[in-house]
Design a protein around this motif. Structure first.
Motif, PDB file in Angstrom:
ATOM      1  N   ILE A  47      11.513 -57.105   7.011  1.00 47.51           N
ATOM      2  CA  ILE A  47      10.629 -56.793   5.896  1.00 47.51           C
ATOM      3  C   ILE A  47      11.018 -55.403   5.407  1.00 47.51           C
ATOM      4  N   VAL A  48      11.505 -55.351   4.189  1.00 44.28           N
ATOM      5  CA  VAL A  48      11.979 -54.089   3.611  1.00 44.28           C
ATOM      6  C   VAL A  48      11.059 -53.724   2.456  1.00 44.28           C
ATOM      7  N   ASN A  49      10.608 -52.462   2.430  1.00 43.84           N
ATOM      8  CA  ASN A  49       9.753 -52.010   1.332  1.00 43.84           C
ATOM      9  C   ASN A  49      10.609 -51.507   0.158  1.00 43.84           C
ATOM     10  N   GLY A  50       9.970 -51.050  -0.896  1.00 42.05           N
ATOM     11  CA  GLY A  50      10.664 -50.585  -2.095  1.00 42.05           C
ATOM     12  C   GLY A  50      11.477 -49.325  -1.905  1.00 42.05           C
ATOM     13  N   ARG A  51      11.301 -48.628  -0.799  1.00 42.99           N
ATOM     14  CA  ARG A  51      12.065 -47.408  -0.510  1.00 42.99           C
ATOM     15  C   ARG A  51      13.279 -47.681   0.391  1.00 42.99           C
ATOM     16  N   GLY A  52      13.557 -48.962   0.665  1.00 44.70           N
ATOM     17  CA  GLY A  52      14.684 -49.301   1.527  1.00 44.70           C
ATOM     18  C   GLY A  52      14.415 -49.066   2.993  1.00 44.70           C
ATOM     19  N   GLU A  53      13.139 -49.137   3.389  1.00 38.30           N
ATOM     20  CA  GLU A  53      12.756 -48.942   4.786  1.00 38.30           C
ATOM     21  C   GLU A  53      12.406 -50.293   5.402  1.00 38.30           C
ATOM     22  N   LEU A  54      12.812 -50.459   6.653  1.00 34.39           N
ATOM     23  CA  LEU A  54      12.568 -51.690   7.395  1.00 34.39           C
ATOM     24  C   LEU A  54      11.326 -51.511   8.264  1.00 34.39           C
ATOM     25  N   LEU A  55      10.481 -52.547   8.304  1.00 33.29           N
ATOM     26  CA  LEU A  55       9.295 -52.511   9.153  1.00 33.29           C
ATOM     27  C   LEU A  55       9.695 -52.777  10.598  1.00 33.29           C
ATOM     28  N   ILE A  56       9.332 -51.849  11.476  1.00 31.28           N
ATOM     29  CA  ILE A  56       9.684 -51.886  12.891  1.00 31.28           C
ATOM     30  C   ILE A  56       8.392 -51.906  13.709  1.00 31.28           C
ATOM     31  N   ALA A  57       8.399 -52.658  14.792  1.00 32.97           N
ATOM     32  CA  ALA A  57       7.258 -52.690  15.715  1.00 32.97           C
ATOM     33  C   ALA A  57       7.658 -52.050  17.038  1.00 32.97           C
ATOM     34  N   LEU A  58       6.701 -51.414  17.675  1.00 30.91           N
ATOM     35  CA  LEU A  58       6.875 -50.922  19.040  1.00 30.91           C
ATOM     36  C   LEU A  58       6.250 -51.969  19.953  1.00 30.91           C
ATOM     37  N   ARG A  59       7.035 -52.476  20.917  1.00 32.32           N
ATOM     38  CA  ARG A  59       6.565 -53.565  21.778  1.00 32.32           C
ATOM     39  C   ARG A  59       5.437 -53.091  22.701  1.00 32.32           C
ATOM     40  N   LYS A  60       4.362 -53.882  22.717  1.00 29.86           N
ATOM     41  CA  LYS A  60       3.193 -53.580  23.542  1.00 29.86           C
ATOM     42  C   LYS A  60       3.317 -54.178  24.942  1.00 29.86           C
ATOM     43  N   LYS A  61       4.106 -55.245  25.077  1.00 28.15           N
ATOM     44  CA  LYS A  61       4.174 -55.996  26.329  1.00 28.15           C
ATOM     45  C   LYS A  61       5.618 -56.195  26.781  1.00 28.15           C
ATOM     46  N   GLU A  62       5.760 -56.534  28.051  1.00 22.62           N
ATOM     47  CA  GLU A  62       7.070 -56.916  28.582  1.00 22.62           C
ATOM     48  C   GLU A  62       7.434 -58.288  28.023  1.00 22.62           C
ATOM     49  N   PRO A  63       8.675 -58.595  27.902  1.00 26.79           N
ATOM     50  CA  PRO A  63       9.827 -57.756  28.262  1.00 26.79           C
ATOM     51  C   PRO A  63      10.085 -56.658  27.235  1.00 26.79           C
ATOM     52  N   ALA A  64      10.734 -55.619  27.682  1.00 27.63           N
ATOM     53  CA  ALA A  64      11.153 -54.486  26.848  1.00 27.63           C
ATOM     54  C   ALA A  64       9.981 -53.708  26.260  1.00 27.63           C
ATOM     55  N   LYS A  65       8.890 -53.633  26.998  1.00 29.89           N
ATOM     56  CA  LYS A  65       7.718 -52.867  26.569  1.00 29.89           C
ATOM     57  C   LYS A  65       8.120 -51.433  26.226  1.00 29.89           C
ATOM     58  N   GLY A  66       7.585 -50.920  25.109  1.00 28.57           N
ATOM     59  CA  GLY A  66       7.839 -49.538  24.711  1.00 28.57           C
ATOM     60  C   GLY A  66       9.104 -49.334  23.902  1.00 28.57           C
ATOM     61  N   THR A  67       9.849 -50.413  23.629  1.00 26.56           N
ATOM     62  CA  THR A  67      11.045 -50.297  22.801  1.00 26.56           C
ATOM     63  C   THR A  67      10.753 -50.862  21.409  1.00 26.56           C
ATOM     64  N   TYR A  68      11.654 -50.614  20.499  1.00 30.90           N
ATOM     65  CA  TYR A  68      11.497 -51.130  19.141  1.00 30.90           C
ATOM     66  C   TYR A  68      11.807 -52.622  19.083  1.00 30.90           C
ATOM     67  N   ASP A  69      11.238 -53.266  18.089  1.00 31.69           N
ATOM     68  CA  ASP A  69      11.407 -54.691  17.872  1.00 31.69           C
ATOM     69  C   ASP A  69      11.170 -54.980  16.396  1.00 31.69           C
ATOM     70  N   LEU A  70      11.402 -56.206  16.024  1.00 27.92           N
ATOM     71  CA  LEU A  70      11.044 -56.692  14.695  1.00 27.92           C
ATOM     72  C   LEU A  70       9.811 -57.584  14.844  1.00 27.92           C
ATOM     73  N   PRO A  71       8.981 -57.671  13.818  1.00 25.38           N
ATOM     74  CA  PRO A  71       7.891 -58.648  13.891  1.00 25.38           C
ATOM     75  C   PRO A  71       8.472 -60.048  14.068  1.00 25.38           C
ATOM     76  N   GLY A  72       7.833 -60.844  14.904  1.00 21.82           N
ATOM     77  CA  GLY A  72       8.316 -62.204  15.123  1.00 21.82           C
ATOM     78  C   GLY A  72       7.855 -62.730  16.468  1.00 21.82           C
ATOM     79  N   GLY A  73       8.359 -63.897  16.829  1.00 19.26           N
ATOM     80  CA  GLY A  73       7.991 -64.507  18.091  1.00 19.26           C
ATOM     81  C   GLY A  73       8.386 -65.967  18.126  1.00 19.26           C
ATOM     82  N   PHE A  74       7.794 -66.699  19.029  1.00 18.67           N
ATOM     83  CA  PHE A  74       8.125 -68.108  19.218  1.00 18.67           C
ATOM     84  C   PHE A  74       7.398 -68.987  18.213  1.00 18.67           C
ATOM     85  N   ALA A  75       8.091 -70.028  17.771  1.00 17.81           N
ATOM     86  CA  ALA A  75       7.476 -71.030  16.898  1.00 17.81           C
ATOM     87  C   ALA A  75       6.554 -71.904  17.728  1.00 17.81           C
TER      88      ALA A  75
END
Length: 176
Positions: A47-75
């Motif tokens: 998801i990119v805004n009008g300023r060319g910035e990408l939306l990033i999430a900080l993971r709340k849970k394992e695996p990789a808790k505390g690292t960056y991620d993209l919004p998403g998940g399992f279907a």
């Protein structure tokens, strides 16, 4: 650990005669049941805004808790990948996806509870018209905007997301 290594007994009849039949299946010599391991469908949103910035999430849970991620998940069952990515974006960010354009996919192994779950990760460029409801929820501890040119893939905890970001940045520079 591979998921097939977790099965010691047939889930249908309970027999111990549940043995490898191929690289991705187990067969019960007692009742004839065969279990296949096929990848689960997962998705991620660019998801990119009008300023060319990408939306990033900080993971709340394992695996990789505390690292960056993209919004998403399992279907979910009975859900298309486009519906799944829109639902996950809504759950994690509060944003409504107006359009989800498929970009590419990457095979992956998602380590959960010590077991490698095979996944097929699908990446979408998602259009959002209204960013005002933006709020971290569900699996996202925090949300932030990052200029696409400033993204450092090594800060993202999941291998598939890092690979997806590299492909996305190439496409973004080329004008997608």
């Amino acid at each position: 650990m591979k998921i097939l290594e977790k099965f010691k007994y047939c889930p249908v009849c309970g027999s111990r005669h549940f043995t490898p039949n191929s690289e991705k299946s187990l067969f019960c010599g007692n009742c004839g049941f065969e279990y296949f391991v096929n990848p689960s469908s997962a998705n991620a949103a660019f998801i990119v805004n009008g300023r060319g910035e990408l939306l990033i999430a900080l993971r709340k849970k394992e695996p990789a808790k505390g690292t960056y991620d993209l919004p998403g998940g399992f279907a979910n069952e009975d859900e298309t990948p486009e519906e799944g990515v829109a639902r996950e974006v809504m759950e994690e960010t509060g944003l409504q996806v107006k359009e989800a354009k498929y970009l590419f996919s990457c095979p992956n192994k998602y380590c959960y509870s010590g077991v490698d779950i095979p996944t097929l990760d699908q990446f979408f460029l998602c259009k959002v018209d209204d960013f005002s409801p933006l709020k971290a929820a569900d699996d996202a501890a925090e949300l932030l905007w990052m200029p696409v040119g400033d993204i450092r893939t090594e800060l993202f905890g999941l291998r598939s997301i890092r690979n997806g970001l590299r492909l996305f940045m190439e496409k973004y520079k080329a004008g997608i």
